[in-house]
Design a protein around this motif. Structure first.
Motif, PDB file in Angstrom:
ATOM      1  N   VAL A   6      45.888  12.414  43.848  1.00  0.00           N
ATOM      2  CA  VAL A   6      45.814  12.823  45.247  1.00  0.00           C
ATOM      3  C   VAL A   6      46.002  14.332  45.269  1.00  0.00           C
ATOM      4  O   VAL A   6      47.062  14.833  44.876  1.00  0.00           O
ATOM      5  N   VAL A   7      44.958  15.039  45.712  1.00  0.00           N
ATOM      6  CA  VAL A   7      44.945  16.496  45.639  1.00  0.00           C
ATOM      7  C   VAL A   7      44.844  17.091  47.040  1.00  0.00           C
ATOM      8  O   VAL A   7      44.057  16.619  47.864  1.00  0.00           O
ATOM      9  N   ARG A   8      45.660  18.133  47.268  1.00  0.00           N
ATOM     10  CA  ARG A   8      45.580  18.877  48.525  1.00  0.00           C
ATOM     11  C   ARG A   8      46.065  20.308  48.276  1.00  0.00           C
ATOM     12  O   ARG A   8      47.138  20.501  47.706  1.00  0.00           O
ATOM     13  N   ASP A   9      45.267  21.264  48.690  1.00  0.00           N
ATOM     14  CA  ASP A   9      45.634  22.686  48.600  1.00  0.00           C
ATOM     15  C   ASP A   9      46.084  23.085  47.201  1.00  0.00           C
ATOM     16  O   ASP A   9      47.086  23.788  47.033  1.00  0.00           O
ATOM     17  N   GLY A  10      45.347  22.617  46.178  1.00  0.00           N
ATOM     18  CA  GLY A  10      45.669  22.986  44.802  1.00  0.00           C
ATOM     19  C   GLY A  10      46.907  22.312  44.241  1.00  0.00           C
ATOM     20  O   GLY A  10      47.420  22.725  43.204  1.00  0.00           O
ATOM     21  N   ALA A  27      42.028  11.996  48.643  1.00  0.00           N
ATOM     22  CA  ALA A  27      42.526  12.960  49.617  1.00  0.00           C
ATOM     23  C   ALA A  27      43.400  12.191  50.592  1.00  0.00           C
ATOM     24  O   ALA A  27      43.215  10.989  50.781  1.00  0.00           O
ATOM     25  N   VAL A  28      44.342  12.880  51.201  1.00  0.00           N
ATOM     26  CA  VAL A  28      45.173  12.269  52.232  1.00  0.00           C
ATOM     27  C   VAL A  28      44.941  13.048  53.522  1.00  0.00           C
ATOM     28  O   VAL A  28      45.040  14.268  53.539  1.00  0.00           O
ATOM     29  N   ILE A  74      38.861   7.996  49.217  1.00  0.00           N
ATOM     30  CA  ILE A  74      38.378   8.317  47.870  1.00  0.00           C
ATOM     31  C   ILE A  74      37.441   9.514  47.962  1.00  0.00           C
ATOM     32  O   ILE A  74      36.503   9.520  48.766  1.00  0.00           O
ATOM     33  N   VAL A  75      37.709  10.520  47.149  1.00  0.00           N
ATOM     34  CA  VAL A  75      36.810  11.665  47.023  1.00  0.00           C
ATOM     35  C   VAL A  75      35.756  11.344  45.973  1.00  0.00           C
ATOM     36  O   VAL A  75      34.565  11.527  46.211  1.00  0.00           O
ATOM     37  N   ARG A  76      36.199  10.827  44.837  1.00  0.00           N
ATOM     38  CA  ARG A  76      35.276  10.430  43.766  1.00  0.00           C
ATOM     39  C   ARG A  76      36.020   9.685  42.664  1.00  0.00           C
ATOM     40  O   ARG A  76      37.230   9.820  42.520  1.00  0.00           O
ATOM     41  N   GLU A  77      35.246   8.900  41.913  1.00  0.00           N
ATOM     42  CA  GLU A  77      35.786   8.277  40.706  1.00  0.00           C
ATOM     43  C   GLU A  77      35.586   9.277  39.584  1.00  0.00           C
ATOM     44  O   GLU A  77      34.502   9.840  39.426  1.00  0.00           O
ATOM     45  N   LEU A  78      36.644   9.511  38.809  1.00  0.00           N
ATOM     46  CA  LEU A  78      36.605  10.517  37.761  1.00  0.00           C
ATOM     47  C   LEU A  78      36.232   9.955  36.402  1.00  0.00           C
ATOM     48  O   LEU A  78      35.822  10.700  35.516  1.00  0.00           O
ATOM     49  N   GLY A  79      36.379   8.649  36.213  1.00  0.00           N
ATOM     50  CA  GLY A  79      36.037   8.047  34.938  1.00  0.00           C
ATOM     51  C   GLY A  79      36.995   6.944  34.560  1.00  0.00           C
ATOM     52  O   GLY A  79      37.909   6.594  35.314  1.00  0.00           O
TER      53      GLY A  79
END
Length: 145
Positions: free
Chosen positions: A14-18, A94-95, A67-72
């Protein structure tokens, strides 16, 4: 030697603002369980994306994930802790709600045993190398366009 059990797991970046959302187990020492990302088992008949969203909600107490994307997918042998190989599906999430920098949460384990208590917080993405048990395996893909 018996064959190792296999399990399907999801891990959520979960990513936000780096920053990356992580947690620590309140009732265990850092040496025992380290810093982790929301993760868990894919239930029978459940799609990995749905499992990722469910696990993120259950472990953080937040609700507005997407979901933003599946990474693998990567395999991880967790022996000797358990005689098991995990097939891990990694997702970037993302939240879409406000969150504090640090908060308490708990997961009730489907009503079995005592709830597991967590302290959730954000760390800079460049510190994601501290993740426990191979959970940082696909962090570099967050930087792929």
């Amino acid at each position: 030697m018996p064959e190792k059990a296999a399990s399907e797991k999801v891990l959520c970046y979960v990513v936000r603002d780096g920053k990356l959302l992580v947690f620590r187990h309140v009732d265990h020492s850092y040496e025992e369980v380290g810093i982790q990302v929301p993760a868990g088992t894919v239930k029978a008949g459940e799609e990995p994306g749905a499992a990722a969203l469910r696990e993120a909600r259950e472990e953080t107490g937040l609700s507005a994930f997407r979901i933003v994307r599946e990474l693998g997918v990567a395999e991880y042998d967790i022996s000797p802790y358990r005689f098991e190989v995990q097939r891990r599906h990694f997702f970037q999430l993302a939240v879409d709600q406000e969150t504090p920098e640090r908060w308490a949460s708990s997961e009730d384990q489907d009503g079995v045993g005592e709830p597991i208590r967590f302290e959730c917080f954000w760390i800079p993405l460049e510190h994601a190398h501290v993740l426990q048990s191979g959970q940082g395996a696909l962090v570099a893909r967050l930087f792929d366009e």
